[in-house]
Design a protein around this motif. Structure first.
Motif, PDB file in Angstrom:
ATOM      1  N   ALA A  49       0.830  -1.219   0.000  1.00  0.00           N
ATOM      2  CA  ALA A  49       0.000   0.000   0.000  1.00  0.00           C
ATOM      3  C   ALA A  49       0.861   1.264   0.000  1.00  0.00           C
ATOM      4  N   HIS A  50       0.377   2.281  -0.699  1.00  0.00           N
ATOM      5  CA  HIS A  50       1.045   3.586  -0.691  1.00  0.00           C
ATOM      6  C   HIS A  50       0.738   4.324   0.608  1.00  0.00           C
ATOM      7  N   ALA A  51       1.530   5.318   0.919  1.00  0.00           N
ATOM      8  CA  ALA A  51       1.398   6.042   2.200  1.00  0.00           C
ATOM      9  C   ALA A  51      -0.011   6.603   2.385  1.00  0.00           C
ATOM     10  N   GLU A  52      -0.560   7.181   1.290  1.00  0.00           N
ATOM     11  CA  GLU A  52      -1.885   7.815   1.414  1.00  0.00           C
ATOM     12  C   GLU A  52      -2.956   6.776   1.763  1.00  0.00           C
ATOM     13  N   VAL A  53      -2.825   5.590   1.171  1.00  0.00           N
ATOM     14  CA  VAL A  53      -3.829   4.528   1.401  1.00  0.00           C
ATOM     15  C   VAL A  53      -3.841   4.160   2.882  1.00  0.00           C
ATOM     16  N   PRO A  74       0.504  12.562  -5.184  1.00  0.00           N
ATOM     17  CA  PRO A  74      -0.243  11.291  -5.213  1.00  0.00           C
ATOM     18  C   PRO A  74      -0.252  10.715  -6.628  1.00  0.00           C
ATOM     19  N   CYS A  75      -0.098   9.398  -6.704  1.00  0.00           N
ATOM     20  CA  CYS A  75      -0.030   8.761  -8.014  1.00  0.00           C
ATOM     21  C   CYS A  75      -1.397   8.791  -8.695  1.00  0.00           C
ATOM     22  N   SER A  76      -1.348   8.785 -10.042  1.00  0.00           N
ATOM     23  CA  SER A  76      -2.637   8.843 -10.767  1.00  0.00           C
ATOM     24  C   SER A  76      -2.719   7.701 -11.764  1.00  0.00           C
ATOM     25  N   PRO A  83      -4.873   4.120  -8.068  1.00  0.00           N
ATOM     26  CA  PRO A  83      -4.272   5.450  -7.900  1.00  0.00           C
ATOM     27  C   PRO A  83      -4.750   6.176  -6.639  1.00  0.00           C
ATOM     28  N   CYS A  84      -3.792   6.747  -5.942  1.00  0.00           N
ATOM     29  CA  CYS A  84      -4.108   7.471  -4.696  1.00  0.00           C
ATOM     30  C   CYS A  84      -4.934   8.730  -4.961  1.00  0.00           C
ATOM     31  N   ALA A  85      -4.714   9.371  -6.120  1.00  0.00           N
ATOM     32  CA  ALA A  85      -5.475  10.602  -6.418  1.00  0.00           C
ATOM     33  C   ALA A  85      -6.974  10.272  -6.403  1.00  0.00           C
TER      34      ALA A  85
HETATM   35 ZN   LIG Z   1      -0.120   6.175  -4.745  1.00  0.00          ZN
END
Ligand SMILES: [Zn+2]
Ligand SMILES: Nc1c(/N=C/[C@@H](O)[C@H](O)[C@H](O)COP(=O)(O)O)[nH]c(=O)[nH]c1=O
Length: 362
Positions: A49-53, A74-76, A83-85
């Motif tokens: 998981a990405h940080a935002e998730v 944030p990735c798109s 994507p986190c966006a």
């Molecule tokens: Zn991301």
């Protein structure tokens, strides 16, 4: 707390994971609502998981109308995770504060654009320099496809790396050597020349009280002189890649491969540093830590192929015209060819000094 203070918290989270996320960047995220931190997260490993998730999961429904601080745009795009966006939009956060945009030209700004189109307030550039320095390995690798090269030197006050008889244990003290292990942990690969292998029989592993991730150990060894009895060949603690030329002895190559070593033959008579960096980049090595020796260091300096140098200097004097110095090779003839650097930091480490410097921009 101010935007900068929350961003610093996100940067602290990201810096704690340095060395474990490669070839991904380190990223930290903080979710804040009505002055309370309701979620925090860091990207821990590629494919996870990405940080935002993580931060948004922790915030749950409270995330609606919250402020989110994230150290990288944030990735798109759909990578190993959605994507986190889009997740930020789905969670209906109010504002996203970003330290630095994605360095990848293809996606740079797309995540920000998506957030803005969904009516989310976006601010960028908070602690941008700190965030870029923290992810300098990743940024360099994304922009060039080659590993970020850190030269590491350890010398006496008079610039010697050993006595004229080759003794070098130890010039710097425990604290400096431990700092050297931290640097091994934060790089994907460590490179030495075969002369260092013959002289020091190094392990090149990360030995810290709290452990760490061993870098891939790369030996530049044109004629496969690395002894089969070397610690690195025997210890099976981390991969060993040996780079040789096509003239190298086939029998020795087989013996090394039988011991789990990966041997890569380069077509040229001499192994050119540029070819090494292109090769390592293709193997997804995003950062290379060069421990020496002097000849290897010289090849990176003469070709201006390093991005950072970390010098440990001990308050000791070795002396001797035949004692080896830090950078070998031909050396420059005139001062015009000198390599000038900007000092990034200068710290005491135990009884020693640590200087971090980067080549001056041309
Ligand atoms: Zn991301
Ligand atoms: N001689 C010194 C160093 N020497 C650095 C290299 O020459 C050694 O081969 C390498 O660190 C040995 O790796 P190891 O086997 O994994 O411990 N490096 C230092 O910071 N201080 C020194 O005084």
């Amino acid at each position: 707390m101010t935007d900068e203070e929350y961003m610093q918290l996100a940067l602290n989270l990201a810096s704690a994971t340095k060395g474990q996320t490669s070839p991904n960047p380190v990223v930290g995220a903080i979710v804040v609502k009505n002055g309370k931190v309701i979620g925090m997260g860091a990207h821990l490993k590629r494919g996870e998981a990405h940080a935002e998730v993580i931060a948004l999961q922790m915030a749950g429904n409270e995330a609606e109308n919250a402020d989110v601080y994230v150290t990288l745009e944030p990735c798109s795009h759909y990578g190993k995770t959605p994507p986190c966006a889009e997740l930020l939009i789905e969670k209906r956060v109010k504002r996203v504060v970003i330290a630095t945009e994605d360095p990848n030209e293809q996606v740079s700004g797309q995540g920000i654009e998506k957030l803005k189109q969904a009516g989310i307030q976006v601010e960028t550039g908070i602690l941008q320099e700190k965030a870029e320095w923290l992810n300098r390995h990743f940024f360099h690798y994304i922009r060039t496809g080659q590993p970020y090269v850190t030269l590491k030197t350890a010398a006496s006050l008079d610039g010697k790396t050993a006595t004229r008889t080759g003794e070098s244990k130890w010039i710097t003290g425990e604290a400096a050597r431990l700092a050297g292990h931290d640097l091994r942990h934060t790089h994907d690969a460590i490179l030495v020349g075969v002369d260092t292998v013959m002289a020091d029989d190094p392990s090149l592993t990360v030995r810290r009280p709290n452990g760490g991730i061993h870098p891939i150990r790369v030996i530049v060894d044109r004629h496969l002189r690395t002894p089969l009895s070397s610690k690195m060949i025997q210890d099976k603690e981390a991969p060993v890649w040996i780079l040789c030329t096509k003239e190298a002895d086939e029998e020795k190559k087989r013996q090394l491969e039988n011991r789990g070593v990966q041997v890569f033959s380069f077509p040229s008579i001499n192994i050119d540093v540029r070819d090494v960096l292109t090769f390592l980049g293709k193997k997804e090595i995003t950062s290379l830590y060069v421990e020496g020796g002097a000849t290897v260091h010289a090849s990176f300096v003469e070709n201006h192929l390093f991005q950072e140098i970390v010098c440990f200097i001990a308050p000791k004097i070795i002396g001797g015209r035949d004692a080896p110095s830090v950078i070998g090779g031909e050396g420059i003839a005139s001062m015009e060819e000198i390599t000038s650097l900007d000092i990034v930091s200068l710290d005491r480490v135990g009884e020693d000094i640590q200087i971090v410097a980067i080549p001056k921009k041309k």
